[in-house]
Design a protein around this motif. Sequence first.
Motif, mmCIF file in Angstrom:
data_model
loop_
_atom_site.group_PDB
_atom_site.id
_atom_site.type_symbol
_atom_site.label_atom_id
_atom_site.label_comp_id
_atom_site.label_asym_id
_atom_site.label_seq_id
_atom_site.Cartn_x
_atom_site.Cartn_y
_atom_site.Cartn_z
ATOM 1 N N UNK A 295 0.813 -1.215 0.000
ATOM 2 C CA UNK A 295 0.000 0.000 0.000
ATOM 3 C C UNK A 295 0.850 1.271 0.000
ATOM 4 N N UNK A 296 2.035 1.204 0.584
ATOM 5 C CA UNK A 296 2.921 2.379 0.567
ATOM 6 C C UNK A 296 3.560 2.532 -0.809
ATOM 7 N N UNK A 297 3.882 1.400 -1.414
ATOM 8 C CA UNK A 297 4.432 1.460 -2.773
ATOM 9 C C UNK A 297 3.391 2.081 -3.721
ATOM 10 N N UNK A 298 2.151 1.670 -3.545
ATOM 11 C CA UNK A 298 1.086 2.213 -4.390
ATOM 12 C C UNK A 298 0.900 3.707 -4.111
ATOM 13 N N UNK A 299 0.973 4.094 -2.844
ATOM 14 C CA UNK A 299 0.819 5.514 -2.485
ATOM 15 C C UNK A 299 1.908 6.344 -3.158
ATOM 16 N N UNK A 300 3.108 5.796 -3.205
ATOM 17 C CA UNK A 300 4.215 6.512 -3.836
ATOM 18 C C UNK A 300 3.993 6.636 -5.346
ATOM 19 N N UNK A 301 3.580 5.536 -5.963
ATOM 20 C CA UNK A 301 3.283 5.571 -7.412
ATOM 21 C C UNK A 301 2.205 6.608 -7.734
ATOM 22 N N UNK A 302 1.168 6.638 -6.909
ATOM 23 C CA UNK A 302 0.049 7.565 -7.147
ATOM 24 C C UNK A 302 0.515 9.014 -6.976
ATOM 25 N N UNK A 303 1.340 9.254 -5.951
ATOM 26 C CA UNK A 303 1.885 10.608 -5.747
ATOM 27 C C UNK A 303 2.682 11.058 -6.974
ATOM 28 N N UNK B 78 1.928 9.767 9.792
ATOM 29 C CA UNK B 78 0.886 8.771 9.524
ATOM 30 C C UNK B 78 -0.487 9.426 9.444
ATOM 31 N N UNK B 79 -0.798 10.322 10.398
ATOM 32 C CA UNK B 79 -2.089 11.036 10.356
ATOM 33 C C UNK B 79 -2.217 11.818 9.055
ATOM 34 N N UNK B 80 -1.147 12.532 8.697
ATOM 35 C CA UNK B 80 -1.168 13.330 7.469
ATOM 36 C C UNK B 80 -1.457 12.443 6.260
ATOM 37 N N UNK B 81 -0.781 11.315 6.185
ATOM 38 C CA UNK B 81 -0.901 10.481 4.994
ATOM 39 C C UNK B 81 -2.232 9.745 4.947
ATOM 40 N N UNK B 82 -2.717 9.285 6.100
ATOM 41 C CA UNK B 82 -4.048 8.657 6.135
ATOM 42 C C UNK B 82 -5.097 9.669 5.665
ATOM 43 N N UNK B 83 -5.000 10.892 6.180
ATOM 44 C CA UNK B 83 -5.969 11.919 5.814
ATOM 45 C C UNK B 83 -5.887 12.260 4.331
ATOM 46 N N UNK B 84 -4.667 12.330 3.790
ATOM 47 C CA UNK B 84 -4.515 12.624 2.366
ATOM 48 C C UNK B 84 -5.177 11.550 1.501
ATOM 49 N N UNK B 85 -5.176 10.321 2.008
ATOM 50 C CA UNK B 85 -5.811 9.237 1.252
ATOM 51 C C UNK B 85 -7.339 9.328 1.333
ATOM 52 N N UNK B 86 -7.863 9.949 2.385
ATOM 53 C CA UNK B 86 -9.321 9.936 2.594
ATOM 54 C C UNK B 86 -10.012 11.203 2.128
ATOM 55 N N UNK B 87 -9.248 12.316 2.055
ATOM 56 C CA UNK B 87 -9.830 13.558 1.495
ATOM 57 C C UNK B 87 -8.695 14.469 1.061
ATOM 58 N N UNK B 88 -9.051 15.500 0.325
ATOM 59 C CA UNK B 88 -8.026 16.475 -0.058
ATOM 60 C C UNK B 88 -7.820 16.502 -1.554
ATOM 61 N N UNK B 89 -7.109 17.555 -2.003
ATOM 62 C CA UNK B 89 -6.951 17.828 -3.425
ATOM 63 C C UNK B 89 -6.178 16.770 -4.185
#
Lengths: 281, 281
Positions: free
Chosen positions: B167-175, B225-236
């Motif tokens: 899931x972190x690898x995917x988060x990096x790819x998406x970023x 962790x809070x920042x990244x969880x939140x970025x996955x759930x809402x935000x630009x």
Amino acid sequence: MANPPPQHNSYLPLYTPPQVAHHEWRTASNSAAYLLPSLSALATSTPNLRLLDVGCGSGTISTSLAALIPSGSVTATDISPEILARAKDLAAKAGVANISFQEADIYALPFEDGTFDVVHASMVLSHVDDPVQAYREMLRVTRPNGGLVANRESDLRMWSYYPPLPGLRRAHEVLLATTREGGGNVDAGAKLVAWAMEAGVGKEAIEVSMGTWMYSSVEERRMWGDTMVERCRRGGGREKALEMGIATEADFESMAEAWAEWQAAEDACHGMMHGEILIRK
Amino acid sequence: MANPPPQHNSYLPLYTPPQVAHHEWRTASNSAAYLLPSLSALATSTPNLRLLDVGCGSGTISTSLAALIPSGSVTATDISPEILARAKDLAAKAGVANISFQEADIYALPFEDGTFDVVHASMVLSHVDDPVQAYREMLRVTRPNGGLVANRESDLRMWSYYPPLPGLRRAHEVLLATTREGGGNVDAGAKLVAWAMEAGVGKEAIEVSMGTWMYSSVEERRMWGDTMVERCRRGGGREKALEMGIATEADFESMAEAWAEWQAAEDACHGMMHGEILIRK
């Protein structure tokens, strides 16, 4: 199931002149800066501080650490007698006397428990197949109640360079594949906390950071470009990659040309990223 | 062929609470350490030093820089009036008075040539589509004969983390994909020298280095962790990736779960790598 005895299996064939050129550029300030504030504090409270540098290679970091603790002493070990001879010469040339060199296996350090105030290793754990056992052994020879283990290992996956020449991309791929195939840890820099905790260290005893090398000035590009061109044209890494079928001679020639182009480019840079850990025993 | 006017096209939609949480963790010491020795020297020779912080966001770096130069002053600009209101509040709460905030376009800074002794930007050039023009404009408002431009930008490709959760690898790819599609520079950190030279700076006027952020302690993992969880759930960033078809809602939920798992793991770490440049005018 019994484990096979641990090996130091990915590094020994690499001790050839081109590697040594870059190794000898290393000093405490460019390779152990994360340790220096703690070392300085410890040297004040422990005037006869004893520091062990494990896997010292050509010993330029060990020697510069010794110069920083003039009333203390450094013992520097490596498994290769050839490189230790070179390290002794360099220390003598640098006029540093509070250092001695000794052949040793990182899995069976020839020292009593708690012998050293500080045990340091730089770019070593990534090259052994049981880094957790290596940490256990480094911790064993560190004194309790205030002793310190310091270790820096690269995350070899992290190469930030410019210009984005295809030959440099290939060189990076070949480095990663050769290291993986040889049993090394390409991602050592990201695993230091996990290894330390597996070796029995509590998280509260750990400080972790990341440091970098960055080459961009004329002098840095000369040193790094020469090293990388030479690594492509001779040396153990090249031989291993050829044997394993990871790259061809023509590949290596293209990579050497790319490094020469990088070296000549005024706007070129190459950054690398390393994990750093301080463990308080 | 006339060029279209330059845009700031990859960043504005991202100013949402989760991003701001991490932004406000930033200070001069964790985000501008490479500048501090030069700033300190310059503040000694220039007691009324004027520093411009371009693209200040919520201004925590600007405010901590202002606190370091009590007899000087900081002007902090951003293109977003909303974030400047937040920055003003935070500076007032921190009790820092030698700072003022002003809306400004990085391509057309509302200042005379040579107004500032130091012009600083952190994580800004990676978000504009003409970083060379931005450097020219930052250099224009920097005083000749001793003025300094300082800039730090991430190489977003460089993520060194543990454990290696899919899931972190995917988060990096998406970023990376979202940044690229949005017109940002994922490799900005490697291009600072090239951009500066293209803006007309001689190599001899440039010092370049790389710095890192590293999150591993309980507090760091909570913040990141809070920042990244939140970025996955809402935000630009999430909205853009969904719109562009880079990731699905289910992807984002898996990524959020991976960040929560990372946050809970005692041996977890996450390192990032940033290019840093000092240009002496």
